[in-house]
Design a protein around this motif. Structure first.
Motif, PDB file in Angstrom:
ATOM      1  N   MET A   1     -42.311  -3.794  -5.830  1.00 51.09           N
ATOM      2  CA  MET A   1     -42.019  -2.325  -5.650  1.00 51.09           C
ATOM      3  C   MET A   1     -42.815  -1.666  -6.862  1.00 51.09           C
ATOM      4  O   MET A   1     -42.999  -2.066  -8.067  1.00 51.09           O
ATOM      5  N   THR A   2     -43.494  -0.513  -6.205  1.00 47.12           N
ATOM      6  CA  THR A   2     -44.271   0.499  -7.113  1.00 47.12           C
ATOM      7  C   THR A   2     -43.571   1.434  -7.049  1.00 47.12           C
ATOM      8  O   THR A   2     -42.781   1.952  -6.444  1.00 47.12           O
ATOM      9  N   GLY A   3     -44.412   2.725  -7.903  1.00 44.83           N
ATOM     10  CA  GLY A   3     -43.528   4.162  -8.101  1.00 44.83           C
ATOM     11  C   GLY A   3     -43.020   4.153  -9.383  1.00 44.83           C
ATOM     12  O   GLY A   3     -42.365   3.250 -10.031  1.00 44.83           O
ATOM     13  N   ASN A   4     -42.540   5.363  -9.926  1.00 42.76           N
ATOM     14  CA  ASN A   4     -41.872   5.655 -11.062  1.00 42.76           C
ATOM     15  C   ASN A   4     -40.265   5.536 -10.685  1.00 42.76           C
ATOM     16  O   ASN A   4     -39.998   5.343  -9.599  1.00 42.76           O
ATOM     17  N   VAL A   5     -39.571   5.694 -11.813  1.00 43.04           N
ATOM     18  CA  VAL A   5     -38.031   5.554 -11.567  1.00 43.04           C
ATOM     19  C   VAL A   5     -37.489   6.489 -10.713  1.00 43.04           C
ATOM     20  O   VAL A   5     -36.720   6.232  -9.891  1.00 43.04           O
ATOM     21  N   LYS A   6     -37.930   7.837 -10.810  1.00 40.65           N
ATOM     22  CA  LYS A   6     -37.484   8.893 -10.007  1.00 40.65           C
ATOM     23  C   LYS A   6     -37.738   8.541  -8.610  1.00 40.65           C
ATOM     24  O   LYS A   6     -36.740   8.886  -7.644  1.00 40.65           O
ATOM     25  N   GLU A   7     -38.874   8.032  -8.277  1.00 38.03           N
ATOM     26  CA  GLU A   7     -39.072   7.691  -6.597  1.00 38.03           C
ATOM     27  C   GLU A   7     -38.378   6.502  -6.051  1.00 38.03           C
ATOM     28  O   GLU A   7     -38.171   6.606  -4.997  1.00 38.03           O
ATOM     29  N   THR A   8     -37.787   5.568  -7.099  1.00 36.44           N
ATOM     30  CA  THR A   8     -37.658   4.444  -6.451  1.00 36.44           C
ATOM     31  C   THR A   8     -35.867   4.065  -6.337  1.00 36.44           C
ATOM     32  O   THR A   8     -35.236   3.365  -5.620  1.00 36.44           O
ATOM     33  N   VAL A   9     -35.095   5.074  -7.454  1.00 39.81           N
ATOM     34  CA  VAL A   9     -33.783   4.840  -7.332  1.00 39.81           C
ATOM     35  C   VAL A   9     -33.079   5.546  -6.091  1.00 39.81           C
ATOM     36  O   VAL A   9     -31.938   5.390  -5.934  1.00 39.81           O
ATOM     37  N   GLY A  10     -33.648   6.410  -5.386  1.00 35.80           N
ATOM     38  CA  GLY A  10     -33.010   7.136  -4.161  1.00 35.80           C
ATOM     39  C   GLY A  10     -32.138   8.126  -4.792  1.00 35.80           C
ATOM     40  O   GLY A  10     -31.910   8.380  -5.958  1.00 35.80           O
ATOM     41  N   ARG A  11     -31.113   8.700  -3.703  1.00 34.03           N
ATOM     42  CA  ARG A  11     -30.265   9.901  -3.927  1.00 34.03           C
ATOM     43  C   ARG A  11     -28.961   9.325  -4.756  1.00 34.03           C
ATOM     44  O   ARG A  11     -28.330   9.987  -5.385  1.00 34.03           O
ATOM     45  N   TYR A  12     -28.602   8.220  -4.193  1.00 33.68           N
ATOM     46  CA  TYR A  12     -27.253   7.835  -4.507  1.00 33.68           C
ATOM     47  C   TYR A  12     -27.437   6.063  -5.180  1.00 33.68           C
ATOM     48  O   TYR A  12     -28.021   5.455  -4.747  1.00 33.68           O
ATOM     49  N   GLY A  13     -26.482   5.841  -5.965  1.00 32.65           N
ATOM     50  CA  GLY A  13     -26.192   4.484  -6.561  1.00 32.65           C
ATOM     51  C   GLY A  13     -24.896   4.299  -6.763  1.00 32.65           C
ATOM     52  O   GLY A  13     -23.946   5.189  -6.751  1.00 32.65           O
ATOM     53  N   ILE A  14     -24.675   3.077  -7.168  1.00 29.31           N
ATOM     54  CA  ILE A  14     -23.287   2.551  -7.451  1.00 29.31           C
ATOM     55  C   ILE A  14     -23.170   1.992  -8.920  1.00 29.31           C
ATOM     56  O   ILE A  14     -24.247   1.668  -9.531  1.00 29.31           O
ATOM     57  N   TRP A  15     -22.388   2.815  -9.972  1.00 31.94           N
ATOM     58  CA  TRP A  15     -22.172   2.510 -11.093  1.00 31.94           C
ATOM     59  C   TRP A  15     -20.716   1.631 -11.213  1.00 31.94           C
ATOM     60  O   TRP A  15     -19.814   1.921 -10.651  1.00 31.94           O
ATOM     61  N   SER A  16     -20.773   0.536 -11.700  1.00 30.74           N
ATOM     62  CA  SER A  16     -19.765  -0.490 -11.781  1.00 30.74           C
ATOM     63  C   SER A  16     -19.818  -1.407 -12.946  1.00 30.74           C
ATOM     64  O   SER A  16     -21.044  -1.985 -13.360  1.00 30.74           O
ATOM     65  N   THR A  17     -18.815  -1.547 -13.766  1.00 31.49           N
ATOM     66  CA  THR A  17     -18.440  -2.799 -14.627  1.00 31.49           C
ATOM     67  C   THR A  17     -18.272  -4.310 -13.836  1.00 31.49           C
ATOM     68  O   THR A  17     -18.326  -5.107 -14.682  1.00 31.49           O
ATOM     69  N   ALA A  18     -17.833  -3.958 -12.819  1.00 30.39           N
ATOM     70  CA  ALA A  18     -17.720  -5.344 -11.899  1.00 30.39           C
ATOM     71  C   ALA A  18     -18.886  -6.218 -11.374  1.00 30.39           C
ATOM     72  O   ALA A  18     -18.780  -7.209 -10.969  1.00 30.39           O
ATOM     73  N   LEU A  19     -19.949  -5.497 -11.317  1.00 27.12           N
ATOM     74  CA  LEU A  19     -21.234  -6.184 -11.082  1.00 27.12           C
ATOM     75  C   LEU A  19     -21.863  -7.122 -12.022  1.00 27.12           C
ATOM     76  O   LEU A  19     -22.806  -7.571 -11.627  1.00 27.12           O
ATOM     77  N   HIS A  20     -21.369  -7.163 -13.050  1.00 26.71           N
ATOM     78  CA  HIS A  20     -21.677  -8.365 -14.074  1.00 26.71           C
ATOM     79  C   HIS A  20     -20.604  -8.778 -14.749  1.00 26.71           C
ATOM     80  O   HIS A  20     -19.575  -7.941 -15.101  1.00 26.71           O
ATOM     81  N   SER A  21     -20.606 -10.079 -15.255  1.00 24.78           N
ATOM     82  CA  SER A  21     -19.346 -10.655 -15.749  1.00 24.78           C
ATOM     83  C   SER A  21     -19.663 -11.542 -16.746  1.00 24.78           C
ATOM     84  O   SER A  21     -18.714 -11.911 -17.824  1.00 24.78           O
ATOM     85  N   GLY A  22     -20.810 -11.964 -16.995  1.00 23.53           N
ATOM     86  CA  GLY A  22     -21.156 -12.862 -17.872  1.00 23.53           C
ATOM     87  C   GLY A  22     -20.693 -14.407 -17.739  1.00 23.53           C
ATOM     88  O   GLY A  22     -20.880 -15.449 -18.372  1.00 23.53           O
ATOM     89  N   ASP A  23     -20.177 -14.373 -16.427  1.00 22.11           N
ATOM     90  CA  ASP A  23     -19.889 -15.577 -15.884  1.00 22.11           C
ATOM     91  C   ASP A  23     -20.497 -16.255 -14.731  1.00 22.11           C
ATOM     92  O   ASP A  23     -20.588 -15.832 -13.733  1.00 22.11           O
TER      93      ASP A  23
END
Length: 290
Positions: free
Chosen positions: A1-23
């Protein structure tokens, strides 16, 4: 994937503590969720809490395009040289897929916490020296000085727990170029009393952290707004709740205020949990964004 951050993240994302666990035993489950979120059309996944490139790797490896970022990696918990090395390793394997989101966290969580702004500047100096590219990092910027840093020494800002009005002021200070990607909490509940109760229960832990309460006071709220779990005025300003039309309208307020991307956090209980992935809710949320 190329392009800067602004171009690649799209309009919407998901923020979540559940998407990483250390397990590691949960990596397959988390990877499956990431694939589903990519298929639903989200542009980015933001790993809440003190996350790192190590947490992002399984999600990136399982998907093909979605960007994964830390929100945040604490400058107190990860040495800059180690952060730069981890970034380089993951970015080499998957170019443009990982964004290093940084922040100063809170005194409650870091014994060494002192002079946070100066510490952040020193940390950025060390990242520069180690070769970590400024255009692949973001700062959790709330105050004016940190927003200036996000403009001058990063690709932009990923502020947490901010209003649409503050988003507009941040946009003005950042200028047009840098990414502005505020987090916004969502409650999929149309009954006002139930929605605000759920929102208030979850907000309580943040109202014990001076970085957030001071930011609220700096942005026009009063001590009364911060009392008893937060006034209706405060709850309604930092949450999207209601039916689908109302929630979509609240999200659109942030876009109209100047957000390039909105990181949506689905609130479903009084405290975040690393065990529960609200996949049905993420699907419902995706449907109202299309």
């Amino acid at each position: 994937m190329t392009g800067n951050v602004k171009e690649t993240v799209g309009r919407y994302g998901i923020w979540s503590t559940a998407l990483h666990s250390g397990d590691p035993s949960r990596n397959a489950e988390l990877a499956e969720a990431a694939v589903e979120l990519e298929e639903l059309g989200y542009g980015a996944l933001w790993l809440g809490g003190n996350s790192s490139a190590r947490d992002a790797a399984p999600l990136i490896e399982a998907t093909s395009r979605i960007v994964v970022g830390t929100s945040i990696q604490s400058i107190w918990e990860h040495e800059a040289a180690d952060a730069a090395a981890s970034f380089a390793e993951l970015d080499s394997a998957h170019p443009g897929r990982f964004v290093l989101g940084l922040g100063v966290s809170h005194a409650k969580f870091a014994e060494q916490y002192r002079r946070p702004y100066s510490a952040l500047v020193s940390y950025l100096d060390a990242l520069d020296e180690a070769g970590q590219p400024a255009d692949r990092r973001l700062l959790a910027a709330l105050g004016p000085k940190t927003i200036d840093l996000a403009r001058e020494r990063a690709a932009g800002s990923i502020p947490y727990l901010v209003t649409a009005d503050q988003t507009a002021r941040s946009r003005e200070r950042l200028g047009d170029g840098p990414l502005l990607a505020p987090e916004l909490k969502v409650v999929l509940e149309s009954d006002p009393a139930r929605a605000r109760t759920l929102a208030r229960d979850y907000l309580a832990m943040y109202l014990a952290l001076p970085n957030y309460t001071n930011n609220f006071l700096r942005n026009g709220f009063t001590e009364d707004d911060l009392a008893n779990g937060g006034s209706d005025r405060l709850i309604d300003a930092v949450y999207a709740w209601g039916d689908e039309a109302r929630i979509r309208a609240r999200i659109d307020e942030y876009i109209a205020a100047g957000a390039d991307h909105v990181a949506l956090q689905l609130v479903h209980g009084s405290t975040p949990t690393r065990e529960f992935l609200p996949r049905e809710g993420w699907s419902r949320l995706a449907s109202l964004l299309t």
